[in-house]
Design a protein around this motif. Sequence first.
Motif, mmCIF file in Angstrom:
data_model
loop_
_atom_site.group_PDB
_atom_site.id
_atom_site.type_symbol
_atom_site.label_atom_id
_atom_site.label_comp_id
_atom_site.label_asym_id
_atom_site.label_seq_id
_atom_site.Cartn_x
_atom_site.Cartn_y
_atom_site.Cartn_z
ATOM 1 N N LYS A 287 0.832 -1.209 0.000
ATOM 2 C CA LYS A 287 0.000 0.000 0.000
ATOM 3 C C LYS A 287 0.864 1.256 0.000
ATOM 4 C CE LYS A 287 -3.915 -2.063 2.497
ATOM 5 N NZ LYS A 287 -4.671 -2.042 3.779
ATOM 6 N N GLN A 290 2.337 1.771 -3.438
ATOM 7 C CA GLN A 290 1.319 2.237 -4.375
ATOM 8 C C GLN A 290 1.072 3.731 -4.208
ATOM 9 O OE1 GLN A 290 -1.867 -0.465 -3.312
ATOM 10 N NE2 GLN A 290 -1.697 -1.537 -5.266
ATOM 11 N N ASP A 294 1.756 6.033 -7.287
ATOM 12 C CA ASP A 294 0.542 6.680 -7.765
ATOM 13 C C ASP A 294 -0.086 7.437 -6.594
ATOM 14 O OD1 ASP A 294 -1.610 7.463 -9.223
ATOM 15 O OD2 ASP A 294 -2.614 5.501 -9.267
#
Length: 494
Positions: A287, A290, A294
């Motif tokens: 997480k 990510q 992004d």
Amino acid sequence: MAQTDLTKSLLKRFDRLSAQRDTWETHWQEVADYMMPRKADVTKKRSRGDKRTELIFDSSPLQAVELLAASLHGMLTNPSTPWFSLRFKEDDMENEDEAKEWLESATETMYAAFNRSNFQQEIFELYHDLITFGTGAMFIEEDDDDLLKFSTRHINEIHIAENDKGRIDTVFRKFKLSARAAIQKFGTNIEFENIARKDPYEQIEIIHAIYPRDDFNPNKKDKANMPFESVYFTTKGEELSISGFREFPFVVPRYLKASHEIYGRSPAMTALPDVKMLNEMSKTTIKSAQKQVDPPLLVPDDGFILPVRTVPGGLNFYRSGTRDRIEPLNIGANTPLGLNMEEQRRNSIRNAFYVNQLMMQNGPQMTATEVIQRNEEKMRLLGPVLGRLQSELLKPLIDRAFAILLRKNLFRPAPEFLAGKDIEIEYVSPLAKAQKSTELQSIMRAIEIMGSLANVAPVFDHINMDKLVRHLADIVGVPQKILKPQNQLNAERQ
């Protein structure tokens, strides 16, 4: 067929054994979920072929289980090298070359029977069960085509009990058969036939109980007078068949065992807290990565036309003359810290499964002697496990196979002077040889010291060279057939 007194008592025994096993089932299920998902159907009812890796975010524990199972297979029952031999208990038989040749012939017959059967794939499954659940169970039976037939049973089928010596002598196995297969195995049965008419592949629950007989006549050879009784019956108590075995047909080894417990404990149980933590860490690190790759965006609440387009080449319109811009939100994630903590957990898991000791690590160049010493240390590391596996797995397995082949008259006729002589098993696997390496080093060190003293005093007069050579040959596992018989040696010397 209605219940009999025998099946009523066996159902009570099965219920009692099942109650003793209840507390283990959730533990087995959790261990299998994270480290052996293909066998993760202890308490969960899983469909065959379904995806079972939904809880796994890091596969290193699965790889550690596979490595240790493969290592045990290679070091204990390697198909390409000898892993056991037969010898006589009496020391006076050591000089009987004809007796030794018969034993080697019998050993070769057993190896041929093992290689002809499905032994290797089933013993490999047994090692997986040992490492994951701490307890494994293999059924050994006679086979008309392959002489021996092996079958490793899933832990969710097995219910066991110990005798007064702490050895497993009772197994209740609960399993399912299709109605069609049940009729083929047990013959005509009204209930099975009624089920088969509707659906020949409907599953029927059957219990197979094997336990010592309380009273039997050892002089009789019929099924009713064998040391172990075998009873098949349904979960409703309907008796299907009764027979017996001359030897206990199951081998049920435990990896490690507490003195007050019956079922074993495993390295997977030791590593379970680290494995669960590693998976949680992996989820969090993914997480975090990510969000960095992004990231979430800061968008002014006025002046932009939604939706915000983040695709390559996307156009976002804003009111001209304003200074508002779309900017990424910097969350300050420290991904290297997460990766470092994950690696600590992986190292702890590798240590539980001896991965660092079993795999050759990258490092400075080593001499051949150092490589040999490291291999021996690696073998000795698993020494404590070897003792239990020899007594609970290898010895009963070899005894059962020897007895079956003996009844089939597959060994060549033994010399008459061997009548009444007891045979014992000697383990010559790489792991067993490593246990003897200390003795070999002591002997070679003594020879070096005596060699340096030989110029001063006749120290070698104290050594029986023939016995020394035979003993060294036994330690390193030299086949008897490449050594000269003692009588031929004596004749040549004369």
